[in-house]
Design a protein around this motif. Structure first.
Motif, PDB file in Angstrom:
ATOM      1  N   UNK A   1       0.814  -1.207   0.000  1.00  0.00           N
ATOM      2  CA  UNK A   1       0.000   0.000   0.000  1.00  0.00           C
ATOM      3  C   UNK A   1       0.846   1.254   0.000  1.00  0.00           C
ATOM      4  N   UNK A   2       0.329   2.356  -0.537  1.00  0.00           N
ATOM      5  CA  UNK A   2       1.061   3.622  -0.509  1.00  0.00           C
ATOM      6  C   UNK A   2       1.285   4.080   0.935  1.00  0.00           C
ATOM      7  N   UNK A   3       2.541   4.254   1.306  1.00  0.00           N
ATOM      8  CA  UNK A   3       2.924   4.584   2.686  1.00  0.00           C
ATOM      9  C   UNK A   3       2.434   3.522   3.671  1.00  0.00           C
ATOM     10  N   UNK A   4       2.117   2.337   3.170  1.00  0.00           N
ATOM     11  CA  UNK A   4       1.634   1.247   4.015  1.00  0.00           C
ATOM     12  C   UNK A   4       0.132   1.157   4.148  1.00  0.00           C
ATOM     13  N   UNK A   5      -0.618   1.965   3.399  1.00  0.00           N
ATOM     14  CA  UNK A   5      -2.074   2.043   3.561  1.00  0.00           C
ATOM     15  C   UNK A   5      -2.787   0.781   3.076  1.00  0.00           C
ATOM     16  N   UNK A   6      -3.960   0.544   3.673  1.00  0.00           N
ATOM     17  CA  UNK A   6      -4.855  -0.544   3.289  1.00  0.00           C
ATOM     18  C   UNK A   6      -6.247   0.038   3.045  1.00  0.00           C
ATOM     19  N   UNK A   7      -7.112  -0.762   2.492  1.00  0.00           N
ATOM     20  CA  UNK A   7      -8.488  -0.324   2.283  1.00  0.00           C
ATOM     21  C   UNK A   7      -9.218  -0.125   3.597  1.00  0.00           C
TER      22      UNK A   7
END
Length: 861
Positions: A818-824
C-alpha cells in the motif's frame, strides 16, 4: 398565490397541489433541495424552511406556501452559509453530500428556535433525515459547532493544512456541496434536453407476447417509444457476463420485475412517465422461481441457457476427517442473512448527448471506463467514440457498479441526436438495481482442547437473482473469507451463486464477506462456550499473523494487524458486563487472478493550476482527497491549486471503484507521477511557472494474484498462493446496557496508514451505521418475485436517534504494497458488526442468533 422565496416576492398561478420541491427545482432552478425519495417523504434531502419550520418539500403543496416565506440554503445569507459550510467541512460531517443541504435547513430552523441545542436535541431534530455515509456522529458535531459559532456571532475557521498524508485536510470540493451547490446529475440542465421514462415488467417471469404503444404515442409531448429492436449493437450488458438485456424483446422471457420493456422519450419528464404507464403488454405469465434451493433441483425450469448455477467456488485444504477426529469441540449451525437495499441517497440518473460522431454521457457510476465499454457495445460503436464524464455521486456502496440508466440515456441520445436525461424514482431504483445477497451458510467449525482451530467446513448458497451482475465474485469472496480472520489449517468450503427470478444481487459494501463473518464469529463464540475459553484470548491465539494462512491458502507475508486491533479493545471488553466481540478481514483489491491497475496524469496548466486526471469514482469516500494528499506529500505543492478530474477522454484507465482498492491504486500511481514532478521542481528551485505545459504520468499494476480455483482445486497448485495483494483487519466490540440495548460500539481498525484521520473516522462510523442496520433492522423481503415494499422508510435504515455511542480506534500496521503502508478502509468497517451484535446479545440472554436481522430485547419498563 403570493409568497416570498429567499427574500424575493413570487407570484404563482399554477397547480396549488404542485409539490414545492418541483416548483423550486423546475420553475426556479434552485438545486439545493435534493430529490432523494419523492414523494415518499422518507429521506429529508428536500427539506426547506417554510415560515420558520423545516418541511419536506416533496410532500408540501404550493398552496401551503401562499402568503408565507420559503427559504433554501441560497437564502440563508452569507454569514450562515459560511458557518454551516465551514462547520461541516471542519468536522467531516460531509461525505457524498447529497443529504447535507436538507440537514443544514433542519439545523438552521432548530438553531433559530433553540440557539444552543445539546447533542440529544440535535439528534432528535434529525429524525426526518437519512444519511447512508456518515453514521450521523460528525453531522451532529457539525451542527453543534455551527450553533456555537452563531450564538457567539463568530466565524468557524476554515481548516487549512499543507495537505500531507496524515493531516486532517478538508475533504476535496466539499464547501459547495454542504450548501447544495455542487451539481449531481439530476441538477444539470442542458438546453433542448429530452426526458426518458422506463416501462418495467409487471411480472417476475413471463413471456412478452406483444407491446402496444398506441396510447402511449398519443400523449402530448411524446416523441418516440424505443424498444429492444432499436438497440443498434449488442443488447445485453454485464460487468463480467453479458446476460442482462437493456430491454427484453417481444418473444423473450422477463426474469424479474425490474426488467425494462420499453423507453418513452418526451419533451418533459411528466409526459414520459404518463406515457410509460399507457404501454400495454400482452404476457404469457409463468410461475416464478424464487427459492435458490428449488432452483438447484434437477426438474427446475432453467432461467438461463447454461442453467441456474451462475458459479461455484470450491476450496479444499488438508485432511478434513483427520481434523474432525482431532477436534475436542465442534460448532455446527445454519446461518441465514437477508437481502438489503444500498439506500444511497441519490437515485440513479444519467444524461447523454450526441457529440460529433459519438456520444458523451454524464454518469454517477462507480466506473466510467466500464460504462464506456458497455455503452460502446450497446451502440455498436468503437470505444473512442464514447466519452463518459464522472459527476460526483450521492453514494454508491457497490450499488452503482452495474450499468443502469446510462445505457438507456445513451440509446435515446444516439437515436434522436438530442440530449436526454433518464432518472429513476426511489421506487424504481429499489425495483431495478442489484442488492446485497441473501445467503444460507451451513457451518461446522472445530477446535482442539487447547482452543486452537482445527477445521472449517462451510456450504454457502447465495440468491443471485435474475442476472449475473458480480454475483459469482461475491460468492467467491464469501468462500475466500470463510475462515474469517483466523488461521485454520483445514478448510472444506463450497459457495454457490444461484439464479432466481428475484431482483439481481451484486456488489455491496463487504461483498460477501459480511455474511461469512457473521457465521464464523457465531461459531467462535459457541466453541468458547463449549470449551470454557476466554472469548478475547481465543481470538488472539487464533488470529492471522505473519506466516498464517487465509481460507484460500495464502500465507500472509506482512501487514497482519488483527492482534493489534484486539489489543486496542481488550480493556473495554473486560470491563463490560454484556459485550460481544467479532473480528474481520477484508481483501484490498479485486485480486483472485484479476489485474488491479491504475493510471494518473498530473498536468501543470499554470503557475497556480494543476489538474490531476485519474479514473476512480468520488462517491463520498474521499478518493479525490487521497490523491490530493499524496500529491502534496510528494511535491509540497499548495493543495488549493489542484483540481481533480475523472473523464474517459483523459485515457487514465481504471476499473470499477470497488474492493476498497482506490486508495492503494490511485495512491501508488500518484506517487509514481508525483515523484517525476518533484524531480523537475528540484531542478527549477520549486517554481511551477517553469513547468507550465508539462504533464507527468504515473501507474501501478498488480497482475500476479492467484485465481481461487487455481489456488485450491487444481492438480498443480501454485508454489506461492497470493489471492490478494493486501488485506485489512478489524475488531469490533459491542457493549449492551442492562436492558440489552446497544450502548456503545468500539471499532479498532487497521488502516495500514491513516491518510486523513477525519476521513478515516467518517468511513468507519458510516460503516458501523450500515453494519448495525444490517444486524438489527434492515431487510428487503420479496414474495413470489415481488417486493413487499419499495418504500425507503420500510428498508430499516437507522436514523440518528437510533445510533449508539461510537468509538473509532485507528491502528496502523503497514502493508507491504500500500502507498505509505495504507490498506483499504471502506468495506472492512462493517464486516464484523453483525457478528459482534449477535455475540453481545447471546451474552445478555443466552440465546444464540443465527438469522439476520436480529430483534433487540424489549426495554424494561
Amino acid at each position: 398565490m403570493n409568497f416570498v422565496l429567499n427574500g424575493q416576492l413570487k407570484h404563482f398561478e399554477g397547480d396549488p397541489d404542485l409539490p414545492l420541491l418541483t416548483y423550486l427545482r423546475q420553475h426556479e432552478g434552485i438545486i439545493s433541495p435534493k430529490d432523494g425519495c419523492s414523494p415518499q417523504a422518507a429521506c429529508g434531502c428536500c427539506a426547506v424552511d417554510l415560515n420558520g419550520k423545516a418541511v419536506l418539500s416533496c410532500v408540501t403543496p404550493m398552496k401551503k406556501a401562499d402568503g408565507g416565506q420559503v427559504t433554501t440554503t441560497e437564502g440563508l445569507g452569507e454569514y450562515r452559509q459560511r458557518v454551516f459550510a465551514h462547520a461541516f467541512v471542519a468536522t467531516g460531517g460531509i461525505q457524498c453530500g447529497f443529504c447535507i443541504p436538507g440537514m443544514v435547513m433542519q439545523a438552521n430552523a432548530l438553531i433559530n428556535r433553540q440557539p444552543q441545542p445539546n447533542r440529544d436535541e440535535i439528534t432528535r431534530a434529525l429524525t426526518p433525515h437519512l444519511c447512508r455515509c456518515t453514521g450521523y456522529k460528525k453531522i451532529v458535531d457539525a451542527i453543534e459547532v455551527a450553533a456555537g459559532a452563531i450564538w457567539h456571532e463568530e466565524e468557524v475557521p476554515q481548516p487549512v493544512t499543507p495537505g500531507h498524508v496524515g493531516d486532517r485536510h478538508p475533504k476535496y470540493d466539499s464547501y459547495s456541496a454542504v450548501l447544495g451547490q455542487r451539481p449531481y446529475v439530476d441538477d444539470i440542465q442542458i438546453e433542448g434536453m429530452l426526458h426518458g421514462a422506463l416501462r418495467f415488467s409487471d411480472y417476475p417471469r413471463a413471456r412478452v407476447r406483444r407491446l402496444d404503444t398506441t396510447a402511449a404515442s398519443q400523449v402530448p409531448g411524446v416523441l418516440r417509444i424505443v424498444t429492444a429492436a432499436d438497440v443498434p449493437g449488442r443488447r445485453h450488458v454485464g460487468l463480467i457476463q453479458q446476460d442482462w438485456p437493456l430491454m427484453v424483446a417481444v418473444g423473450e422471457e422477463t426474469r424479474y420485475i425490474g426488467d425494462v420493456l420499453a423507453e418513452v422519450v418526451a419533451e418533459t419528464e411528466q409526459a414520459a412517465r404518463l406515457a410509460a404507464t399507457k404501454i400495454e403488454v400482452d404476457y404469457e405469465v409463468l410461475a416464478p422461481l424464487t427459492d435458490p434451493f428449488e432452483a438447484l433441483l434437477p426438474d427446475a425450469p432453467q432461467l438461463h441457457p447454461a442453467g441456474n448455477v451462475l458459479d461455484s467456488t470450491i476450496i479444499k485444504r488438508g485432511d478434513l476427517q483427520a481434523a474432525q477426529r482431532a477436534s475436542a469441540f465442534i460448532s455446527s449451525d445454519r446461518y441465514q442473512t437477508q437481502r438489503i437495499e444500498h439506500g444511497y441517497m441519490e437515485p440513479e440518473a444519467a444524461i447523454a448527448y450526441p457529440e460529433e460522431d459519438g456520444l458523451t454521457v454524464l454518469s454517477q457510476s462507480q466506473g466510467v471506463y466500464e460504462d464506456r465499454t458497455q455503452i460502446a457495445a450497446l451502440m455498436g460503436l468503437p470505444e473512442e467514440q464514447i466519452r463518459v464524464i464522472l459527476v460526483p455521486n450521492g453514494g454508491g456502496f457497490g450499488g452503482k457498479e452495474d450499468l443502469s440508466v446510462q445505457g438507456h440515456a445513451a440509446l435515446i441520445a444516439y437515436l434522436l441526436r438530442r440530449p436526454v436525461k433518464v432518472k429513476l424514482t426511489r421506487d424504481e431504483s429499489i425495483r431495478m438495481h442489484p442488492k446485497r445477497h441473501p445467503m444460507v451458510l451451513d457451518y461446522r467449525v472445530g477446535c482442539d482442547a487447547a482452543g486452537k482451530l482445527t477445521f472449517v467446513q462451510a456450504r454457502i448458497i447465495g440468491d443471485s437473482g435474475a442476472y449475473a451482475s458480480v454475483g459469482a465474485k461475491v460468492l467467491e469472496r464469501a468462500a475466500g473469507h470463510a475462515t474469517g480472520a483466523y488461521h485454520v489449517s483445514v478448510a472444506d468450503i463450497e459457495a454457490v451463486a444461484v439464479y432466481t427470478n428475484n431482483v439481481p444481487c451484486g456488489a455491496m459494501r463487504g461483498f460477501g464477506v459480511n455474511q461469512a463473518a457473521f457465521a464464523i464469529e457465531g461459531c467462535i463464540d459457541d466453541l468458547c462456550q463449549q470449551g470454557g475459553f476466554d472469548r478475547w484470548q481465543f481470538r488472539y491465539d487464533n488470529a492471522i499473523t505473519e506466516g498464517s494462512m487465509t481460507a484460500t491458502g495464502q500465507v500472509i507475508e506482512g501487514g497482519a494487524g488483527l492482534r493489534a486491533t484486539l489489543l486496542a479493545v481488550e480493556d473495554e471488553f473486560r470491563a463490560a458486563r454484556f459485550a460481544g466481540l467479532a473480528c474481520g478481514i477484508k481483501n484490498t483489491g479485486i485480486g483472485n487472478g484479476v489485474t488491479d491497475a491504475s493510471r494518473v496524469r498530473i498536468s501543470v496548466l499554470a503557475a497556480d493550476r494543476i489538474v490531476v486526471d485519474h479514473g476512480w469514482t468520488e462517491m463520498g469516500q474521499g478518493v479525490h482527497t487521497v490523491a490530493l494528499q499524496t500529491l502534496c506529500t510528494e511535491t509540497g505543492v499548495d493543495p488549493s491549486i489542484v483540481e481533480m478530474r475523472v473523464d474517459t477522454a483523459s485515457g487514465q484507465e481504471a476499473g470499477m471503484t470497488t474492493a476498497s482498492r482506490a486508495t492503494s491504486l490511485v495512491g501508488n500511481a500518484m506517487i509514481d507521477a508525483a515523484r517525476k514532478l518533484r524531480a523537475d521542481l528540484d531542478q527549477t528551485g520549486g517554481r511551477l511557472d517553469s513547468l507550465v505545459g508539462r504533464a507527468y504520468e504515473g501507474s501501478w499494476r498488480v497482475e500476479w494474484t492467484t485465481p481461487v480455483k487455481a489456488a485450491t482445486t487444481t492438480s498443480e497448485v501454485p508454489e506461492r498462493i497470493a489471492t490478494h495483494y493486501s488485506y485489512s483487519y478489524a475488531t469490533q466490540l459491542v457493549i449492551l446496557d442492562d436492558d440489552g440495548q446497544i450502548a456503545k460500539i468500539v471499532a479498532a481498525h487497521d488502516a495500514g496508514k491513516i491518510f486523513n484521520p477525519t476521513l478515516f473516522e467518517g468511513q468507519v462510523e458510516g460503516s458501523l451505521h450500515m453494519g448495525l442496520g444490517y444486524a438489527i433492522s434492515e431487510d428487503l423481503p420479496m414474495e413470489g418475485g415481488y417486493f413487499k415494499s419499495t418504500r425507503l422508510r420500510q428498508c430499516g435504515i437507522l436514523r440518528a436517534k437510533e445510533m449508539p455511542e461510537i468509538e473509532v480506534i485507528g491502528v496502523e500496521v503497514a502493508d507491504p504494497y500500500g502507498p505509505y503502508g495504507a490498506k483499504g478502509v471502506g468495506e472492512i468497517g462493517l464486516v464484523p458488526t453483525a457478528g459482534a451484535v449477535a455475540n453481545a446479545l447471546c451474552q445478555f440472554d443466552g440465546v444464540r442468533r443465527t438469522r439476520l436481522p436480529m430483534a433487540l430485547p424489549k426495554r424494561a419498563r
